[in-house]
Motif scaffolding. Structure first.
Motif, PDB file in Angstrom:
ATOM      1  N   VAL A 104      48.333 -48.916  20.101  1.00  0.00           N
ATOM      2  CA  VAL A 104      47.323 -48.689  19.067  1.00  0.00           C
ATOM      3  C   VAL A 104      47.958 -47.813  17.996  1.00  0.00           C
ATOM      4  O   VAL A 104      48.510 -46.754  18.301  1.00  0.00           O
ATOM      5  CB  VAL A 104      46.066 -47.990  19.642  1.00  0.00           C
ATOM      6  N   ALA A 105      47.891 -48.296  16.752  1.00  0.00           N
ATOM      7  CA  ALA A 105      48.419 -47.522  15.626  1.00  0.00           C
ATOM      8  C   ALA A 105      47.284 -47.282  14.646  1.00  0.00           C
ATOM      9  O   ALA A 105      46.464 -48.166  14.395  1.00  0.00           O
ATOM     10  CB  ALA A 105      49.550 -48.277  14.939  1.00  0.00           C
ATOM     11  N   ARG A 106      47.223 -46.071  14.109  1.00  0.00           N
ATOM     12  CA  ARG A 106      46.210 -45.772  13.098  1.00  0.00           C
ATOM     13  C   ARG A 106      46.814 -44.833  12.063  1.00  0.00           C
ATOM     14  O   ARG A 106      47.673 -44.002  12.384  1.00  0.00           O
ATOM     15  CB  ARG A 106      44.960 -45.168  13.713  1.00  0.00           C
ATOM     16  N   VAL A 107      46.360 -44.998  10.837  1.00  0.00           N
ATOM     17  CA  VAL A 107      46.807 -44.091   9.782  1.00  0.00           C
ATOM     18  C   VAL A 107      46.221 -42.721  10.110  1.00  0.00           C
ATOM     19  O   VAL A 107      45.002 -42.576  10.235  1.00  0.00           O
ATOM     20  CB  VAL A 107      46.360 -44.568   8.386  1.00  0.00           C
ATOM     21  N   ALA A 108      47.077 -41.753  10.295  1.00  0.00           N
ATOM     22  CA  ALA A 108      46.640 -40.411  10.674  1.00  0.00           C
ATOM     23  C   ALA A 108      46.235 -39.595   9.455  1.00  0.00           C
ATOM     24  O   ALA A 108      45.264 -38.857   9.492  1.00  0.00           O
ATOM     25  CB  ALA A 108      47.739 -39.692  11.453  1.00  0.00           C
ATOM     26  N   ASP A 109      47.005 -39.726   8.382  1.00  0.00           N
ATOM     27  CA  ASP A 109      46.758 -38.940   7.169  1.00  0.00           C
ATOM     28  C   ASP A 109      47.368 -39.673   5.991  1.00  0.00           C
ATOM     29  O   ASP A 109      48.593 -39.756   5.883  1.00  0.00           O
ATOM     30  CB  ASP A 109      47.377 -37.551   7.337  1.00  0.00           C
ATOM     31  N   ARG A 110      46.517 -40.212   5.124  1.00  0.00           N
ATOM     32  CA  ARG A 110      47.019 -40.976   3.977  1.00  0.00           C
ATOM     33  C   ARG A 110      47.870 -40.107   3.045  1.00  0.00           C
ATOM     34  O   ARG A 110      48.890 -40.547   2.556  1.00  0.00           O
ATOM     35  CB  ARG A 110      45.855 -41.583   3.195  1.00  0.00           C
ATOM     36  N   SER A 111      47.438 -38.865   2.810  1.00  0.00           N
ATOM     37  CA  SER A 111      48.193 -38.020   1.882  1.00  0.00           C
ATOM     38  C   SER A 111      49.547 -37.631   2.459  1.00  0.00           C
ATOM     39  O   SER A 111      50.519 -37.484   1.742  1.00  0.00           O
ATOM     40  CB  SER A 111      47.386 -36.777   1.504  1.00  0.00           C
ATOM     41  N   LEU A 112      49.607 -37.478   3.768  1.00  0.00           N
ATOM     42  CA  LEU A 112      50.862 -37.144   4.438  1.00  0.00           C
ATOM     43  C   LEU A 112      51.702 -38.394   4.667  1.00  0.00           C
ATOM     44  O   LEU A 112      52.883 -38.315   4.948  1.00  0.00           O
ATOM     45  CB  LEU A 112      50.552 -36.460   5.778  1.00  0.00           C
ATOM     46  N   LYS A 113      51.050 -39.562   4.543  1.00  0.00           N
ATOM     47  CA  LYS A 113      51.698 -40.845   4.820  1.00  0.00           C
ATOM     48  C   LYS A 113      52.216 -40.865   6.251  1.00  0.00           C
ATOM     49  O   LYS A 113      53.403 -40.995   6.505  1.00  0.00           O
ATOM     50  CB  LYS A 113      52.807 -41.131   3.816  1.00  0.00           C
ATOM     51  N   SER A 114      51.263 -40.744   7.171  1.00  0.00           N
ATOM     52  CA  SER A 114      51.637 -40.707   8.578  1.00  0.00           C
ATOM     53  C   SER A 114      50.804 -41.674   9.398  1.00  0.00           C
ATOM     54  O   SER A 114      49.673 -41.995   9.056  1.00  0.00           O
ATOM     55  CB  SER A 114      51.484 -39.286   9.133  1.00  0.00           C
ATOM     56  N   VAL A 115      51.402 -42.125  10.490  1.00  0.00           N
ATOM     57  CA  VAL A 115      50.760 -43.039  11.427  1.00  0.00           C
ATOM     58  C   VAL A 115      50.899 -42.451  12.820  1.00  0.00           C
ATOM     59  O   VAL A 115      51.967 -41.971  13.198  1.00  0.00           O
ATOM     60  CB  VAL A 115      51.416 -44.443  11.380  1.00  0.00           C
ATOM     61  N   SER A 116      49.813 -42.515  13.577  1.00  0.00           N
ATOM     62  CA  SER A 116      49.815 -42.067  14.959  1.00  0.00           C
ATOM     63  C   SER A 116      49.799 -43.301  15.860  1.00  0.00           C
ATOM     64  O   SER A 116      48.993 -44.209  15.662  1.00  0.00           O
ATOM     65  CB  SER A 116      48.580 -41.201  15.226  1.00  0.00           C
ATOM     66  N   ILE A 117      50.682 -43.310  16.828  1.00  0.00           N
ATOM     67  CA  ILE A 117      50.766 -44.425  17.773  1.00  0.00           C
ATOM     68  C   ILE A 117      50.494 -43.901  19.175  1.00  0.00           C
ATOM     69  O   ILE A 117      51.007 -42.850  19.575  1.00  0.00           O
ATOM     70  CB  ILE A 117      52.157 -45.091  17.734  1.00  0.00           C
ATOM     71  N   SER A 118      49.676 -44.649  19.909  1.00  0.00           N
ATOM     72  CA  SER A 118      49.512 -44.414  21.340  1.00  0.00           C
ATOM     73  C   SER A 118      49.785 -45.746  22.030  1.00  0.00           C
ATOM     74  O   SER A 118      49.614 -46.806  21.432  1.00  0.00           O
ATOM     75  CB  SER A 118      48.112 -43.886  21.663  1.00  0.00           C
ATOM     76  N   ALA A 119      50.234 -45.667  23.261  1.00  0.00           N
ATOM     77  CA  ALA A 119      50.584 -46.895  23.979  1.00  0.00           C
ATOM     78  C   ALA A 119      50.832 -46.575  25.442  1.00  0.00           C
ATOM     79  O   ALA A 119      50.922 -45.412  25.840  1.00  0.00           O
ATOM     80  CB  ALA A 119      51.842 -47.525  23.380  1.00  0.00           C
TER      81      ALA A 119
END
Length: 154
Positions: A104-119
């Motif tokens: 599962v990937a989700r945009v964590a913070d648009r301003s930081l340009k980050s994605v959080s992944i769990s798996a």
């Protein structure tokens, strides 16, 4: 009557321009998120490829210099050098062939340009879960891990 008509035309033009601006903002946001998700997918794949090839240095290079990795039950590793040493040890012990699933990937913070992944993950000698890989888009357009939290279940 003429002023009402002029006002109606002005409102119609303003509404149309606002709609174009909103559409433009949505397109820009979509393009930015596409760039981010592509960079993260490429970096995540590169990390798995490096690990599976037994290249701890290449895997560690995909972490930010001051990254933090929490590997339960082994502990917390701060900085790329400590993370590389951890992966060197794991690889030397014969661990490889890591595969992610139920990702599962989700945009964590648009301003930081980050994605959080769990798996969930498995490899030849272990399996477990990733509770949070925080990938951050760097100024060079590549994503690197800022945080890596995972657990070995077996």
């Amino acid at each position: 009557m003429k002023s009402i008509r002029t006002l109606a035309i002005a409102l119609a033009i303003g509404t149309a321009l606002t709609g174009q601006t909103l559409a433009g903002d949505a397109e820009t946001r979509a393009a930015s998120e596409f760039e981010l998700s592509t960079a993260v997918a490429e970096a995540s794949r590169a990390w798995r490829d490096a690990f599976n090839a037994g290249d701890a240095a290449a895997a560690a290079a995909l972490y930010e210099e001051d990254a933090v990795m929490v590997a339960k039950p082994f502990g917390t590793f701060k900085g790329r050098q400590a993370i590389e040493a951890f992966w060197e040890d794991i690889i030397a012990k014969g661990f490889d062939d890591v595969v992610y699933y139920n990702t599962v990937a989700r945009v964590a913070d648009r301003s930081l340009k980050s994605v959080s992944i769990s798996a969930e993950w498995k490899m030849n000698n272990a399996q477990g879960i990733i509770t949070n890989e925080l990938w951050v888009l760097q100024p060079d357009g590549k994503a690197r891990l800022r945080e890596d939290h995972f657990e070995i279940a077996q």
